[in-house]
Design a protein around this motif. Structure first.
Motif, PDB file in Angstrom:
ATOM      1  N   ARG A  17       0.877  -1.179   0.000  1.00 54.77           N
ATOM      2  CA  ARG A  17       0.000   0.000   0.000  1.00 54.77           C
ATOM      3  C   ARG A  17       0.909   1.221   0.000  1.00 54.77           C
ATOM      4  O   ARG A  17       1.840   1.311   0.802  1.00 54.77           O
ATOM      5  CB  ARG A  17      -0.887   0.013   1.229  1.00 54.77           C
ATOM      6  CG  ARG A  17      -1.818   1.226   1.298  1.00 54.77           C
ATOM      7  CD  ARG A  17      -2.675   1.174   2.546  1.00 54.77           C
ATOM      8  NE  ARG A  17      -3.479  -0.025   2.534  1.00 54.77           N
ATOM      9  CZ  ARG A  17      -4.816  -0.036   2.506  1.00 54.77           C
ATOM     10  NH1 ARG A  17      -5.482   1.079   2.518  1.00 54.77           N
ATOM     11  NH2 ARG A  17      -5.483  -1.167   2.490  1.00 54.77           N
ATOM     12  N   PHE A  18       0.631   2.148  -0.904  1.00 52.29           N
ATOM     13  CA  PHE A  18       1.432   3.362  -1.027  1.00 52.29           C
ATOM     14  C   PHE A  18       0.501   4.525  -1.322  1.00 52.29           C
ATOM     15  O   PHE A  18      -0.418   4.391  -2.139  1.00 52.29           O
ATOM     16  CB  PHE A  18       2.440   3.205  -2.176  1.00 52.29           C
ATOM     17  CG  PHE A  18       3.181   4.475  -2.484  1.00 52.29           C
ATOM     18  CD1 PHE A  18       4.303   4.833  -1.752  1.00 52.29           C
ATOM     19  CD2 PHE A  18       2.757   5.321  -3.505  1.00 52.29           C
ATOM     20  CE1 PHE A  18       4.991   6.010  -2.032  1.00 52.29           C
ATOM     21  CE2 PHE A  18       3.432   6.493  -3.786  1.00 52.29           C
ATOM     22  CZ  PHE A  18       4.548   6.830  -3.053  1.00 52.29           C
ATOM     23  N   LYS A  19       0.733   5.642  -0.656  1.00 47.42           N
ATOM     24  CA  LYS A  19      -0.035   6.859  -0.943  1.00 47.42           C
ATOM     25  C   LYS A  19       0.884   8.048  -0.759  1.00 47.42           C
ATOM     26  O   LYS A  19       1.633   8.116   0.218  1.00 47.42           O
ATOM     27  CB  LYS A  19      -1.243   6.974  -0.027  1.00 47.42           C
ATOM     28  CG  LYS A  19      -2.145   8.144  -0.369  1.00 47.42           C
ATOM     29  CD  LYS A  19      -3.407   8.124   0.463  1.00 47.42           C
ATOM     30  CE  LYS A  19      -4.352   9.239   0.047  1.00 47.42           C
ATOM     31  NZ  LYS A  19      -5.593   9.201   0.828  1.00 47.42           N
ATOM     32  N   ASP A  20       0.810   8.993  -1.703  1.00 41.75           N
ATOM     33  CA  ASP A  20       1.640  10.191  -1.638  1.00 41.75           C
ATOM     34  C   ASP A  20       0.864  11.356  -2.234  1.00 41.75           C
ATOM     35  O   ASP A  20       0.017  11.168  -3.108  1.00 41.75           O
ATOM     36  CB  ASP A  20       2.933   9.971  -2.434  1.00 41.75           C
ATOM     37  CG  ASP A  20       3.950  11.074  -2.199  1.00 41.75           C
ATOM     38  OD1 ASP A  20       4.004  11.622  -1.082  1.00 41.75           O
ATOM     39  OD2 ASP A  20       4.693  11.398  -3.139  1.00 41.75           O
ATOM     40  N   VAL A  21       1.167  12.538  -1.754  1.00 37.87           N
ATOM     41  CA  VAL A  21       0.604  13.768  -2.314  1.00 37.87           C
ATOM     42  C   VAL A  21       1.743  14.506  -2.995  1.00 37.87           C
ATOM     43  O   VAL A  21       2.784  14.747  -2.381  1.00 37.87           O
ATOM     44  CB  VAL A  21      -0.054  14.640  -1.221  1.00 37.87           C
ATOM     45  CG1 VAL A  21      -0.570  15.945  -1.813  1.00 37.87           C
ATOM     46  CG2 VAL A  21      -1.175  13.872  -0.536  1.00 37.87           C
ATOM     47  N   THR A  22       1.556  14.848  -4.258  1.00 35.10           N
ATOM     48  CA  THR A  22       2.589  15.518  -5.033  1.00 35.10           C
ATOM     49  C   THR A  22       2.608  17.011  -4.726  1.00 35.10           C
ATOM     50  O   THR A  22       1.631  17.561  -4.195  1.00 35.10           O
ATOM     51  CB  THR A  22       2.356  15.319  -6.539  1.00 35.10           C
ATOM     52  OG1 THR A  22       1.151  15.999  -6.915  1.00 35.10           O
ATOM     53  CG2 THR A  22       2.249  13.844  -6.906  1.00 35.10           C
ATOM     54  N   PRO A  23       3.703  17.696  -5.067  1.00 32.09           N
ATOM     55  CA  PRO A  23       3.777  19.145  -4.815  1.00 32.09           C
ATOM     56  C   PRO A  23       2.638  19.937  -5.476  1.00 32.09           C
ATOM     57  O   PRO A  23       2.214  20.968  -4.955  1.00 32.09           O
ATOM     58  CB  PRO A  23       5.129  19.545  -5.411  1.00 32.09           C
ATOM     59  CG  PRO A  23       5.949  18.305  -5.346  1.00 32.09           C
ATOM     60  CD  PRO A  23       4.974  17.183  -5.588  1.00 32.09           C
TER      61      PRO A  23
END
Length: 95
Positions: free
Chosen positions: A8-14
């Motif tokens: 599971r991976f989650k990220d918010v980009t700039p």
């Protein structure tokens, strides 16, 4: 059907985009897929999905690119991750 979380991976980009990938190992394939994984991967900005990969029941493995849907050939979890990252990178390069 019992499922085991693989990754599971989650990220918010700039720029405010959300990148999320979840893969489960399942005891039975999600028809019509023939492999033992259930997955969803998405890249969205302001709630609009620009890139997506999933294998929902009855549709099987497919991907979404800016609103159009096409068949996806699942090879492995590693290849899925590579294909998803490449599609997200290509989409981010457009903006």
């Amino acid at each position: 059907m019992k499922a085991r979380l693989i990754t599971r991976f989650k990220d918010v980009t700039p720029e405010g985009g959300v990148i999320e990938l979840v893969v489960w190992r399942v005891t039975e394939p999600i028809s019509p897929s023939e492999h033992g994984f259930k997955y969803r991967a998405a890249y969205a900005i302001d709630g609009v999905r620009l890139v997506g990969f999933d294998n929902e029941r009855s549709k099987g493995d497919h991907c979404h690119m800016r609103g159009s849907e096409r068949r996806y050939t699942f090879v492995s979890v590693e290849q899925l991750i590579e294909d998803f990252i490449a599609a997200v990178d290509a989409e981010r390069a457009k903006t």
